[in-house]
Design a protein around this motif. Structure first.
Motif, PDB file in Angstrom:
ATOM      1  N   LYS A  55       0.836  -1.201   0.000  1.00  0.00           N
ATOM      2  CA  LYS A  55       0.000   0.000   0.000  1.00  0.00           C
ATOM      3  C   LYS A  55       0.874   1.257   0.000  1.00  0.00           C
ATOM      4  CE  LYS A  55      -3.459  -0.294   2.840  1.00  0.00           C
ATOM      5  NZ  LYS A  55      -4.271  -0.300   4.090  1.00  0.00           N
ATOM      6  N   LEU A  56       0.656   2.123  -0.985  1.00  0.00           N
ATOM      7  CA  LEU A  56       1.343   3.410  -0.985  1.00  0.00           C
ATOM      8  C   LEU A  56       0.865   4.230   0.211  1.00  0.00           C
ATOM      9  CD1 LEU A  56       1.119   4.469  -4.753  1.00  0.00           C
ATOM     10  CD2 LEU A  56       3.076   3.503  -3.569  1.00  0.00           C
ATOM     11  N   LEU A  57       1.783   4.948   0.849  1.00  0.00           N
ATOM     12  CA  LEU A  57       1.405   5.732   2.023  1.00  0.00           C
ATOM     13  C   LEU A  57       0.387   6.810   1.677  1.00  0.00           C
ATOM     14  CD1 LEU A  57       4.611   6.245   4.182  1.00  0.00           C
ATOM     15  CD2 LEU A  57       2.785   4.585   4.425  1.00  0.00           C
ATOM     16  N   GLU A  58       0.432   7.315   0.439  1.00  0.00           N
ATOM     17  CA  GLU A  58      -0.493   8.379   0.053  1.00  0.00           C
ATOM     18  C   GLU A  58      -1.687   7.862  -0.730  1.00  0.00           C
ATOM     19  OE1 GLU A  58       2.799   8.246  -3.113  1.00  0.00           O
ATOM     20  OE2 GLU A  58       2.595   8.036  -0.935  1.00  0.00           O
ATOM     21  N   SER A  59      -1.947   6.560  -0.699  1.00  0.00           N
ATOM     22  CA  SER A  59      -3.060   5.989  -1.470  1.00  0.00           C
ATOM     23  C   SER A  59      -4.388   6.451  -0.899  1.00  0.00           C
ATOM     24  CB  SER A  59      -3.003   4.465  -1.443  1.00  0.00           C
ATOM     25  OG  SER A  59      -3.186   3.973  -0.138  1.00  0.00           O
ATOM     26  N   GLY A  84      -3.492   2.757  -5.561  1.00  0.00           N
ATOM     27  CA  GLY A  84      -2.178   2.593  -4.967  1.00  0.00           C
ATOM     28  C   GLY A  84      -2.113   1.448  -3.990  1.00  0.00           C
ATOM     29  N   PHE A 125       9.241  -0.309  -5.838  1.00  0.00           N
ATOM     30  CA  PHE A 125       8.796   0.933  -5.209  1.00  0.00           C
ATOM     31  C   PHE A 125       9.952   1.619  -4.482  1.00  0.00           C
ATOM     32  CE2 PHE A 125       4.218  -0.658  -5.169  1.00  0.00           C
ATOM     33  CZ  PHE A 125       3.764   0.338  -6.013  1.00  0.00           C
ATOM     34  N   LYS A 126      10.740   0.820  -3.780  1.00  0.00           N
ATOM     35  CA  LYS A 126      11.855   1.407  -3.028  1.00  0.00           C
ATOM     36  C   LYS A 126      12.903   2.014  -3.938  1.00  0.00           C
ATOM     37  CE  LYS A 126      11.379  -1.404   1.132  1.00  0.00           C
ATOM     38  NZ  LYS A 126      11.965  -2.457   1.981  1.00  0.00           N
ATOM     39  N   THR A 165       9.776   5.548  -3.179  1.00  0.00           N
ATOM     40  CA  THR A 165       8.355   5.641  -2.829  1.00  0.00           C
ATOM     41  C   THR A 165       8.106   4.871  -1.535  1.00  0.00           C
ATOM     42  OG1 THR A 165       7.716   5.779  -5.149  1.00  0.00           O
ATOM     43  CG2 THR A 165       6.000   5.162  -3.592  1.00  0.00           C
ATOM     44  N   ASN A 166       7.503   5.538  -0.580  1.00  0.00           N
ATOM     45  CA  ASN A 166       7.229   4.902   0.706  1.00  0.00           C
ATOM     46  C   ASN A 166       5.978   4.024   0.635  1.00  0.00           C
ATOM     47  OD1 ASN A 166       9.383   5.977   2.262  1.00  0.00           O
ATOM     48  ND2 ASN A 166       8.311   7.948   2.330  1.00  0.00           N
ATOM     49  N   ILE A 167       6.102   2.810   1.156  1.00  0.00           N
ATOM     50  CA  ILE A 167       4.989   1.858   1.132  1.00  0.00           C
ATOM     51  C   ILE A 167       4.852   1.164   2.485  1.00  0.00           C
ATOM     52  CG2 ILE A 167       5.120   1.370  -1.344  1.00  0.00           C
ATOM     53  CD1 ILE A 167       6.683  -1.214  -0.542  1.00  0.00           C
TER      54      ILE A 167
END
Length: 462
Positions: free
Chosen positions: A305-309, A314, A331-332, A336-338
């Motif tokens: 899950k994307l943190l900003e989803s 996302g 993602f890393k 991108t933070n997940i």
């Protein structure tokens, strides 16, 4: 009857129901539908002697629920009717006189929730058979009313505006949720103004701070602000909310609460701190830790899950450990933070949305994912239905909203073998899906909550 003796009716007509106390309601003429139907809420069947009667409310004007007419009629039938979506449901049937121009005749009406429909009434072929022919290219051939005439007919139902001054801080005035909140505020006699987040700006000054709007209008006199901030403008929207707060306006959700709810990692940490059960969740920065991160959440299948989803975007299901490792590291690699979260298989694509207002669950719905999807989301074709939640689920929803200090929250819960688990909390939850699924007037609950918070009475209006 000879064709020459039939009247000509348009595809839209105004109907009058004197016995129901409805002075005018716009109907869609549909010869493809057998039975006529009318919008009805709060339907209650009761006995009057040996007969069954039904009480119900009608909101007769399109896009305006501020006017409600209480109706009472004899129940003549219960009938299975297939909706436009193909779903069969039992509807109650009444018989009443309708006035169309100079003509008055009895018709049967099914009582239906037509809030998602363009018209509050549908005039079917049984009502017009052997009375009218339909000219689908024209409207209001029988009778028409001007806006002034409609205003006069409903004059007694309009409430004098002597209430609070409220700002709805959002981005799109045409969204269902925003229109409903405006309707609800006006129905309770308040003045409400829609403010586009990106057209508001502020003056920071120790002696005379200000909020301004495009064109230079000063916005310093609001009693309350209802923030509905889309994720793309969270930073700026929260800055505006803080400024309104500094100026003395009550903000239904604070900037701090919204910011916390939008930071999924911080929110998850708050939930853990407050002993709120969530699916096992992991977070790591280095690709060197990916394998252990996957093991930590009990392996694949798992959720990434994307943190900003938001609204289900996302969010990815990785079905194998190898696939999970590839997606996580991809993602890393682009910074991108997940979050990595265990997959609750037994939920079978279902979750529950609880709508919390001032520490109370005012409505709940169950959402079912589309076939082939793992996440229940009505924004992506999922189906919503009313659900009775358990006391444990209710307490979980209230506790989650309280942990984030949200007065208004959409709390998403999933049922697991371990009991209910919290998925996430939305600080600007949509009203359309849950109002349509439950029939609850959530917008009204939000306005009442503001009145209670401000201890509103006519003597306290600015």
């Amino acid at each position: 009857m000879a064709v020459s003796n039939l009247g000509i009716i348009g595809s839209e007509e105004w109907c009058v129901f004197k016995d129901l106390g409805v002075p005018a309601i716009k109907a869609r003429v549909d010869s493809g539908a057998k039975t006529s139907s009318i919008q009805a809420t709060n339907i209650k069947v009761y006995s009057k002697g040996a007969e069954e009667w039904v009480k119900f409310d009608i909101n007769p004007l399109q896009e305006n629920r501020s006017i409600t007419i209480e109706c009472d009629a004899k129940l003549v039938d219960r009938r299975m009717v297939k909706s436009s979506s193909g779903i069969s449901e039992e509807r109650l049937v009444i018989k009443t006189a309708v006035t169309l121009g100079d003509g008055v005749f009895e018709i049967e009406l099914t009582l239906a929730n037509r809030d998602t429909m363009e018209f509050r009434m549908l005039l079917g072929r049984e009502a017009i058979n052997q009375r009218f022919m339909v000219n689908s290219a024209e409207n209001y051939l029988i009778q028409n009313f001007t806006k002034e005439e409609i205003d006069e007919k409903y004059k007694a139902y309009f409430k004098e505006k002597t209430g609070l001054k409220i700002a709805l801080l959002a981005s799109n005035p045409k969204l269902y949720s925003n229109k409903r909140i405006i309707e609800a505020a006006e129905a309770r006699g308040h003045e409400i103004v829609f403010l586009n987040v990106e057209q508001a700006y502020m003056k920071l000054d120790a002696k005379s701070p200000e909020m301004r709007y495009r064109g230079g209008a000063i916005l310093n006199d609001f009693d309350a602000v209802i923030p509905r901030i889309k994720p793309a403008v969270t930073f700026y929207g929260c800055a505006l909310i803080r400024q309104f707060d500094f100026l003395g306006a009550y903000c239904q959700n604070s900037a701090e609460a919204i910011t916390q709810s939008r930071d999924k990692l911080f929110a998850s940490q708050l939930f853990s701190k407050n002993d709120i059960q969530i699916p096992i969740t992991g977070f790591a920065k280095s690709p060197m830790d990916t394998k252990d991160l996957i093991r930590m959440v009990n392996g694949a299948p798992l959720i990434i899950k994307l943190l900003e989803s938001t609204q289900g975007k996302g969010v990815v299901l990785a079905e194998t450990n190898k696939a999970a490792e590839s997606v996580i590291n991809a993602f890393k690699s682009v910074q991108t933070n997940i979050l990595v979260q265990e997959f609750i298989k037994e939920a079978n694509g279902q979750d529950i949305r609880c709508f919390v207002v001032n520490g109370k669950v005012v409505a709940s719905m169950q959402r079912q994912a589309q076939k082939g999807e793992f996440r229940a989301n009505i924004h992506q074709g999922g189906k919503a239905s009313v659900v009775k939640i358990t006391l444990e689920e209710k307490k979980l929803a209230i506790k989650a909203a309280k942990a984030l200090r949200l007065a208004v929250a959409g709390v998403d819960i999933i049922r697991s073998n371990k009991g209910p688990l919290l998925l996430e909390v939305n600080s600007s939850p949509g009203l359309e899906g849950i109002e349509n699924a439950t029939g609850k007037d959530i917008a009204n609950s939000m306005i009442v909550a503001i009145e209670n918070k401000l201890k509103f009475s006519s003597s306290t209006v600015k």
